[in-house]
Motif scaffolding. Structure first.
Motif, mmCIF file in Angstrom:
data_model
loop_
_atom_site.group_PDB
_atom_site.id
_atom_site.type_symbol
_atom_site.label_atom_id
_atom_site.label_comp_id
_atom_site.label_asym_id
_atom_site.label_seq_id
_atom_site.Cartn_x
_atom_site.Cartn_y
_atom_site.Cartn_z
ATOM 1 N N ARG A 220 0.836 -1.209 0.000
ATOM 2 C CA ARG A 220 0.000 0.000 0.000
ATOM 3 C C ARG A 220 0.864 1.250 0.000
ATOM 4 N N GLN A 221 1.929 1.276 0.807
ATOM 5 C CA GLN A 221 2.809 2.436 0.839
ATOM 6 C C GLN A 221 3.532 2.616 -0.481
ATOM 7 N N TRP A 222 3.975 1.502 -1.079
ATOM 8 C CA TRP A 222 4.633 1.587 -2.384
ATOM 9 C C TRP A 222 3.684 2.153 -3.432
ATOM 10 N N TYR A 223 2.402 1.759 -3.372
ATOM 11 C CA TYR A 223 1.424 2.274 -4.319
ATOM 12 C C TYR A 223 1.244 3.781 -4.138
ATOM 13 N N VAL A 224 1.109 4.220 -2.900
ATOM 14 C CA VAL A 224 0.935 5.649 -2.628
ATOM 15 C C VAL A 224 2.174 6.434 -3.075
ATOM 16 N N ASP A 225 3.359 5.924 -2.762
ATOM 17 C CA ASP A 225 4.599 6.598 -3.169
ATOM 18 C C ASP A 225 4.677 6.720 -4.690
ATOM 19 N N ARG A 226 4.294 5.660 -5.388
ATOM 20 C CA ARG A 226 4.330 5.698 -6.854
ATOM 21 C C ARG A 226 3.324 6.714 -7.393
ATOM 22 N N PHE A 227 2.142 6.751 -6.808
ATOM 23 C CA PHE A 227 1.121 7.708 -7.228
ATOM 24 C C PHE A 227 1.629 9.137 -7.057
ATOM 25 N N LEU A 228 2.269 9.412 -5.923
ATOM 26 C CA LEU A 228 2.779 10.763 -5.664
ATOM 27 C C LEU A 228 3.904 11.131 -6.631
ATOM 28 N N THR A 229 4.730 10.166 -6.978
ATOM 29 C CA THR A 229 5.791 10.427 -7.955
ATOM 30 C C THR A 229 5.195 10.701 -9.332
ATOM 31 N N ASP B 264 1.631 15.465 -17.982
ATOM 32 C CA ASP B 264 1.413 15.465 -19.428
ATOM 33 C C ASP B 264 -0.076 15.670 -19.701
ATOM 34 N N PRO B 265 -0.448 16.705 -20.465
ATOM 35 C CA PRO B 265 -1.870 16.944 -20.749
ATOM 36 C C PRO B 265 -2.558 15.757 -21.424
ATOM 37 N N ALA B 266 -1.778 14.888 -22.089
ATOM 38 C CA ALA B 266 -2.360 13.723 -22.762
ATOM 39 C C ALA B 266 -2.650 12.588 -21.795
ATOM 40 N N SER B 267 -2.175 12.719 -20.556
ATOM 41 C CA SER B 267 -2.354 11.644 -19.589
ATOM 42 C C SER B 267 -3.806 11.539 -19.147
ATOM 43 N N TYR B 268 -4.286 10.311 -19.050
ATOM 44 C CA TYR B 268 -5.629 10.055 -18.544
ATOM 45 C C TYR B 268 -5.782 10.599 -17.124
ATOM 46 N N PHE B 269 -4.689 10.612 -16.387
ATOM 47 C CA PHE B 269 -4.702 11.024 -14.980
ATOM 48 C C PHE B 269 -4.208 12.459 -14.786
ATOM 49 N N HIS B 270 -4.243 13.260 -15.850
ATOM 50 C CA HIS B 270 -3.719 14.628 -15.771
ATOM 51 C C HIS B 270 -4.373 15.430 -14.649
ATOM 52 N N LYS B 271 -5.655 15.178 -14.380
ATOM 53 C CA LYS B 271 -6.374 15.931 -13.343
ATOM 54 C C LYS B 271 -5.727 15.772 -11.972
ATOM 55 N N TYR B 272 -5.070 14.639 -11.742
ATOM 56 C CA TYR B 272 -4.446 14.408 -10.442
ATOM 57 C C TYR B 272 -3.189 15.244 -10.248
ATOM 58 N N ALA C 295 -3.605 14.424 -2.941
ATOM 59 C CA ALA C 295 -3.091 13.311 -3.745
ATOM 60 C C ALA C 295 -2.925 12.061 -2.901
ATOM 61 N N ARG C 296 -2.393 12.219 -1.690
ATOM 62 C CA ARG C 296 -2.234 11.061 -0.810
ATOM 63 C C ARG C 296 -3.600 10.455 -0.458
ATOM 64 N N LYS C 297 -4.569 11.309 -0.180
ATOM 65 C CA LYS C 297 -5.909 10.841 0.152
ATOM 66 C C LYS C 297 -6.529 10.114 -1.036
ATOM 67 N N THR C 298 -6.327 10.642 -2.243
ATOM 68 C CA THR C 298 -6.869 10.014 -3.457
ATOM 69 C C THR C 298 -6.237 8.653 -3.694
#
Length: 320
Positions: free
Chosen positions: A240-249, A257-265, A273-276
């Motif tokens: 879980r921590q690795w997932y959160v760390d990767r998300f934050l990175t 990147d504006p083309a990213s599906y996750f650009h809103k994040y 971001a951590r909460k998401t």
């Protein structure tokens, strides 16, 4: 039964060799180090430093073991062809790598591909991820499965099995669908693979049996095509921590990147971001791990148990 209880039960089960890191490292024997420091940098994953020590103590013994299995299997194929009096059919040795999101499957797959391709008897090593066999987002939306992407029902299992059937039957120029993590979807174009010596298949659910409707069940499963299987494991809280760390990175990098599906994040504050990330983990990835992925661990030939910093601490190998 919890994931921790399940793991404890498996460790005490008969039929396995359980190695400490030092015991496993000794099995490397004289296997040479064939990767450079520059190559290690290219092979490591996001937030996952890959040390020379990890290669020498974990992956070189594993590549030696796999090389012995590959050579033995190739010999059996020759014997069978001689007995049947037929021309040899080049069928790859197929290695499956399973485990949770963020546990390091992709890094392990890349390292093994690099190491195994250095052995003189199998220079062609192909790597396929099961992401390309997800249904396109349009299909997932139609079936109300976007929040279950990565669950068994989100994959086109029949297409994956057809691919494995063709590649293990010696077909050349076999189609593999491509997936983009940038747009978070299957792409319309494909890549092609022709008669590799070894095929590595990496994905969340490669060890699973069918969990869908009985009337749709395929006659064969992905695991039926796998000669050797590896499960990447770690404590739930670590993953879980690795997932959160990767998300934050990713929030600071690819998500910009504006083309990213996750650009809103990328516009979220650190706290948001951590909460998401924790919400996505709790709603999607944790249930998938608990109900679909972790229960397949006992089917693996080899389990790599990770501790902090993605360091493999123990190895469990199924006895022949």
């Amino acid at each position: 039964m919890s994931i921790t209880e399940l793991a404890a039960q498996e460790r005490t089960a008969a039929g396995h060799f359980d190695f400490s890191r030092a015991e496993w490292a000794a099995l490397r024997q004289s296997t040479p180090m064939t990767l450079t420091a520059e190559e290690l940098t290219d092979l490591q994953g996001l937030n996952e430093a890959l040390s020379v020590e990890e290669i020498e103590e974990v992956y070189l013994p594993l590549s030696r073991l796999l090389n012995l299995y590959v050579v033995a299997t190739q010999g059996l194929h020759h014997v069978a062809n001689d007995f049947l009096g037929r021309e040899p059919v080049k069928s790859p040795y197929v290695i499956g790598i399973a485990g949770s999101v963020a546990v390091g499957k992709s890094t392990t797959a890349r390292v093994l591909r690099a190491l195994l391709s250095r052995w003189e008897n199998h220079l062609q090593v192909a790597l396929v991820t099961t992401d390309g066999f997800l249904y396109p987002n349009a299909v997932l939306r139609e079936r109300n499965l976007m929040d279950r992407k990565g669950f068994p029902e989100s994959y086109d299992v029949r297409r994956l099995i057809r691919f494995l059937d063709e590649i293990t039957s010696g077909h050349s120029d076999v189609e593999v669908p491509k997936y983009s993590h940038l747009v978070y979807d299957v792409l319309p174009d494909v890549e092609r693979i022709s008669t590799p010596d070894i095929l590595i298949v990496e994905g969340l659910n490669v060890l699973q049996s069918w969990t869908g409707r009985t009337e749709d069940a395929p006659s064969r499963f992905v695991a039926d095509f796998l000669d050797f299987t590896i499960y990447l494991d770690a404590d739930h809280d670590l993953i879980r921590q690795w997932y959160v760390d990767r998300f934050l990175t990713l929030r600071r990098t690819a998500f910009r990147d504006p083309a990213s599906y996750f650009h809103k994040y990328s516009r979220l504050s650190l706290r948001e971001a951590r909460k998401t990330a924790l919400d996505i983990w709790d709603r999607i990835n944790s249930p998938n791990l608990a109900h679909n992925i972790a229960p397949t661990r006992s089917r693996a030939h080899l389990v790599l148990q990770k501790g902090p910093d993605h360091r493999v601490d123990r190895v469990r190998l199924r006895k022949l």
